[in-house]
Design a protein around this motif. Structure first.
Motif, PDB file in Angstrom:
ATOM      1  N   TYR A 520       0.828  -1.213   0.000  1.00 43.94           N
ATOM      2  CA  TYR A 520       0.000   0.000   0.000  1.00 43.94           C
ATOM      3  C   TYR A 520       0.864   1.266   0.000  1.00 43.94           C
ATOM      4  CZ  TYR A 520      -3.441   3.541   1.071  1.00 43.94           C
ATOM      5  OH  TYR A 520      -4.219   4.675   1.018  1.00 43.94           O
ATOM      6  N   VAL A 524       1.244   4.376  -2.914  1.00 42.99           N
ATOM      7  CA  VAL A 524       1.018   5.795  -2.634  1.00 42.99           C
ATOM      8  C   VAL A 524       2.247   6.615  -3.046  1.00 42.99           C
ATOM      9  CG1 VAL A 524       0.688   7.491  -0.785  1.00 42.99           C
ATOM     10  CG2 VAL A 524      -0.653   5.371  -0.803  1.00 42.99           C
ATOM     11  N   GLU A 599      -6.224  12.309  -0.083  1.00 45.03           N
ATOM     12  CA  GLU A 599      -6.613  10.931   0.206  1.00 45.03           C
ATOM     13  C   GLU A 599      -6.425  10.657   1.690  1.00 45.03           C
ATOM     14  OE1 GLU A 599      -5.850   6.448  -1.594  1.00 45.03           O
ATOM     15  OE2 GLU A 599      -4.197   7.896  -1.654  1.00 45.03           O
ATOM     16  N   GLN A 663     -12.140   4.704   2.660  1.00 46.19           N
ATOM     17  CA  GLN A 663     -11.188   5.540   1.924  1.00 46.19           C
ATOM     18  C   GLN A 663     -11.956   6.669   1.238  1.00 46.19           C
ATOM     19  OE1 GLN A 663     -10.476   4.300  -1.962  1.00 46.19           O
ATOM     20  NE2 GLN A 663      -8.305   4.885  -2.086  1.00 46.19           N
ATOM     21  N   GLN A 734      -5.916   4.345 -10.193  1.00 47.04           N
ATOM     22  CA  GLN A 734      -5.025   4.473  -9.034  1.00 47.04           C
ATOM     23  C   GLN A 734      -5.825   4.472  -7.737  1.00 47.04           C
ATOM     24  OE1 GLN A 734      -3.142   8.063 -10.446  1.00 47.04           O
ATOM     25  NE2 GLN A 734      -1.207   6.991 -10.885  1.00 47.04           N
ATOM     26  N   HIS A 738      -5.439   1.612  -4.801  1.00 45.11           N
ATOM     27  CA  HIS A 738      -5.117   1.902  -3.399  1.00 45.11           C
ATOM     28  C   HIS A 738      -6.114   1.216  -2.473  1.00 45.11           C
ATOM     29  CE1 HIS A 738      -2.739   5.876  -4.314  1.00 45.11           C
ATOM     30  NE2 HIS A 738      -2.325   4.837  -5.025  1.00 45.11           N
TER      31      HIS A 738
END
Length: 745
Positions: A520, A524, A599, A663, A734, A738
């Motif tokens: 993860y 990022v 994010e 998220q 993307q 994630h």
């Protein structure tokens, strides 16, 4: 405003890859590369024991190692914690510059009616005569009228000097044959001279100089060649010429040679002026809103502006010395020049005479008595090989210790150590440990040296230098690549200043090197995060940044650390907020973000909403400009908003205050705004602009005044994790990747 990149050290040595604070997302640099108390700053921030007054010191001057202080006081007492008896001193005292103790020179400035005060002091070029202005009628019984000439050798008023000013004299400047005065008066010796006048140094008789102003004069200074006088005050006209608060006049006639209509705000005045070989420097004070409180530098060659420092918090005194302008003020907001936002007052500042970037000299006082202004006067005296910066004013403490009316700082003898570094360590893949710490702060050294110790060794593993100021303490660090998979390492760091004063060792940061990459955070970082707070920190208030930008955060009011389970599988942890006053703000000021993605992961059951992440123009206080934010309503829905003329928002169709990790990604770019939750695009629009201001990323809370569906609380009550800011718009792929990687084993 100073903008640009904070430097990154390029020195790579052995197995250690050094990284020092860089920008990312257009970080606004708060100052040019800082220096220690060696050049350009000439003084330590350590206050020296100095005799104290029982009132306000309005004026200072010096001659041959003696400092003269004038004001409104009646007695002196020894420095706090020392022995000795107090002694009378009626509005005047003289001190040994090197010891801070009174000399034998004792003068009493008195008046039959009203309150006597000394407001201005100036020494003749031959250093034989001290001129004192204010409101008084006698000096040691000798009759005078608000301006007196004192023979320095005998400490007696010169009876032959008979200048007569019927109202307060607030400013003085002296040449070999002329004393220039500014103040509240409208006549001198019965002759019309409004607010400014000149008299002979020999006997005080009035000279033809005529510079009549329509409001009080507060400052006067001569250009280096002596041909021009620079006037400052409350006025709007001089000799009928439109020139508010500042004017340049002929030193012989008083005729205006340079006017400044509209140059200084109408609700602001000039309180002080100093000059050097190339510059004229003003200190300014305003009343109300939209004021100018800062400093202006003019070139002596053409009297044009060199720079303007728009810090708010009235400036009472300025002093140019060896390329640095020292100022006494109560500056509380320097965001206009890209520095600290509105907050607590800072009473001493230093900046180069060539620009507004503040230097690493930050002693401080309290506001004190009277108007609560703090310091009001500055002078610099030399005794032997040591120089001393003296300040007088209304303050009653200096650097947190009792000291009333007077303080001084020397060019030698730095004794204060930097603050202790706050350290974090992380290993996201085999073969390397990121060791990061928040830069320390030292009141008179902005370039500090850090030593890193591993596993309890007494020999440093790495030595790093980095720059910092109190309001700009960037993340510093390096990657230790001499590590083995599966092994645990501990790190501690010290900070030292140029004089060798060294902090205590930091708390220990420990980390175990993994056998595989964490997918993860790798994604990022690969997708370009310029700020990435994982909240794995063990010690407040430092929120380490995992990105290469070193964009660390500062925790406020103690959010809960190491919350588990986190949003992402693996050893990571989250952070908890109480919904009332806890937050994390970026330690950098950022330029206006035009293209960005936000994010973060969140978990809550709150029905009072709150801001998850946003951009604002303040750190510790409520922002006055704020948008580019994601907040939760009382109903649990998410709102992504920007200010683009009017408020523009995207709102999630459903609520997410269900106690589960979610998220959220909010982005804006050339195609408009987008809002994602849990990897899916929920809504979008075509709005491509937002409010233009520099500021700070804030997580956990800031004001939401005026925004639709404003929740009960502006602060978020719940947990956050894996906060990232990008200087680009993430693609749908993307965002989805994630979300998927967060739950991958």
């Amino acid at each position: 405003m100073h903008t640009g990149l904070l430097h990154r050290s390029r020195g790579l040595a052995g197995a250690l890859a050094l990284t020092i604070a860089t920008t990312g997302l257009g970080v606004v640099a708060s100052a040019p590369e800082a220096s220690a108390i060696t050049p350009p700053v000439a003084f330590t921030a350590d206050s020296l024991p100095t005799w104290q007054t029982n009132g306000i010191v309005w004026a200072l001057a010096q001659s041959d190692g003696v400092v003269f202080a004038g004001g409104t006081f009646s007695a002196l007492r020894p420095p706090q914690g020392t022995s000795g008896a107090s002694r009378p001193a009626v509005n005047f005292a003289a001190f040994d510059a090197a010891t801070g103790a009174p000399t034998k020179c004792a003068l009493s400035f008195t008046v039959k009616t009203g309150t006597a005060t000394v407001r201005a002091l100036a020494v003749s070029p031959d250093k034989k005569t001290l001129y004192a202005g204010g409101y008084f009628g006698a000096v040691n019984g000798t009759q005078v009228s608000s301006l007196a000439a004192i023979d320095i050798a005998t400490c007696k008023p010169r009876a032959s000097f008979r200048a007569s000013f019927p109202a307060t004299v607030r400013a003085l400047a002296v040449t070999n044959d002329t004393v220039y005065a500014g103040g509240d008066f409208s006549t001198v010796d019965g002759k019309k001279h409004q607010r400014y006048a000149a008299v002979k140094t020999s006997d005080g008789s009035v000279l033809p100089f005529k510079a009549d102003a329509d409001a009080p004069g507060r400052a006067v200074a001569l250009t280096p060649d002596g041909k021009k006088a620079v006037l400052g005050g409350d006025f709007f006209t001089v000799n009928g010429t439109d020139s508010h608060a500042l004017a340049v006049v002929d030193a012989k006639s008083g005729a205006v040679t340079k006017s400044y209509p509209g140059f200084i705000e109408k609700n602001s005045v000039v309180k002080t002026i100093d000059t050097d070989a190339t510059g004229i420097y003003t200190g300014n004070e305003g009343t109300g809103s939209g004021v100018f409180d800062g400093r202006i530098a003019l070139n002596t060659s053409n009297f044009a502006q060199r720079w303007r420092d728009t810090c708010l918090g009235a400036t009472q005194a300025v002093k140019s010395y060896k390329g640095v302008l020292y100022s006494a003020s109560h500056a509380h907001d320097c965001s206009g020049v890209g520095e600290f936002p509105n907050g607590r007052r800072r009473h001493f500042l230093a900046e180069p005479t060539t620009g507004t970037g503040k230097l690493g000299w930050l002693p401080d006082t309290n506001d004190g008595i009277g108007e609560g202004i703090g310091p009001r006067a500055l002078t610099i005296a030399t005794s032997g090989a040591t120089s001393y910066l003296w300040s007088g004013g209304e303050f009653t403490t200096v650097n947190g210790s009792p000291a009333q009316g007077l303080t001084r700082f020397a060019s030698t003898g730095d004794k204060g150590a930097p603050t202790v570094p706050v350290v974090s360590a992380a290993a996201l893949k085999p073969g390397g440990v990121q060791v990061r710490w928040r830069a320390s702060f030292d009141t008179d050294d902005s370039k500090l040296t850090y030593k890193v110790y591993r596993n309890g060794s007494s020999t440093p593993l790495k030595t790093v230098q980095a720059d910092s100021l109190e309001w700009s303490r960037p993340q510093v660090g390096f990657t230790d690549t001499s590590v083995a998979t599966g092994k645990t390492y501990t790190y501690r760091v010290t900070a030292a200043d140029a004089a060798g004063n060294t902090s205590a060792l930091s708390a220990t940061a420990s980390v175990t090197v993994p056998s595989a990459t964490e997918h993860y955070p790798a994604a990022v970082l690969s997708d370009g995060a310029k700020l990435y707070w994982r909240y794995d920190d063990r010690t407040a208030p430092f929120a380490a940044d995992t990105s290469s930008s070193n964009s660390s955060g500062v925790m406020v009011n103690g959010p809960s650390l190491r919350k588990t389970p986190s949003a992402v599988k693996g050893p990571s942890t989250g952070i908890g907020f109480n919904g009332s006053n806890q937050l994390v703000y970026s330690d950098h000021r950022y330029a206006h973000p035009t293209t960005f993605s936000l994010e973060t992961w969140f978990k809550t059951t709150s029905t009072k909403g709150g801001k998850l992440i946003g951009f604002g123009d303040n750190t510790l206080s409520t922002s006055k400009q704020y948008d580019k934010h994601v907040y939760m309503t009382n109903a649990g829905k998410l709102v992504f908003g920007v200010r683009s003329g009017t408020l523009k928002t995207l709102v999630s169709p459903k609520a997410y205050n269900d106690g589960k990790w979610h998220q959220v990604v909010a982005a804006q770019g050339s195609s408009g705004m987008t809002l994602y939750v849990d990897g899916h695009l929920l809504t979008s629009n075509k709005i491509t602009t937002n409010q233009d201001y520099s500021g700070f990323w804030r997580v956990g809370g800031d004001t939401l005044t005026g925004w639709p569906s404003r929740p009960t609380s502006d602060f978020f009550n719940g947990q956050l994790d894996e906060t990232a800011v990008y200087a680009r718009v993430l693609t749908s792929a993307q965002v989805a990747a994630h979300y998927k990687l967060a739950s991958a084993t």
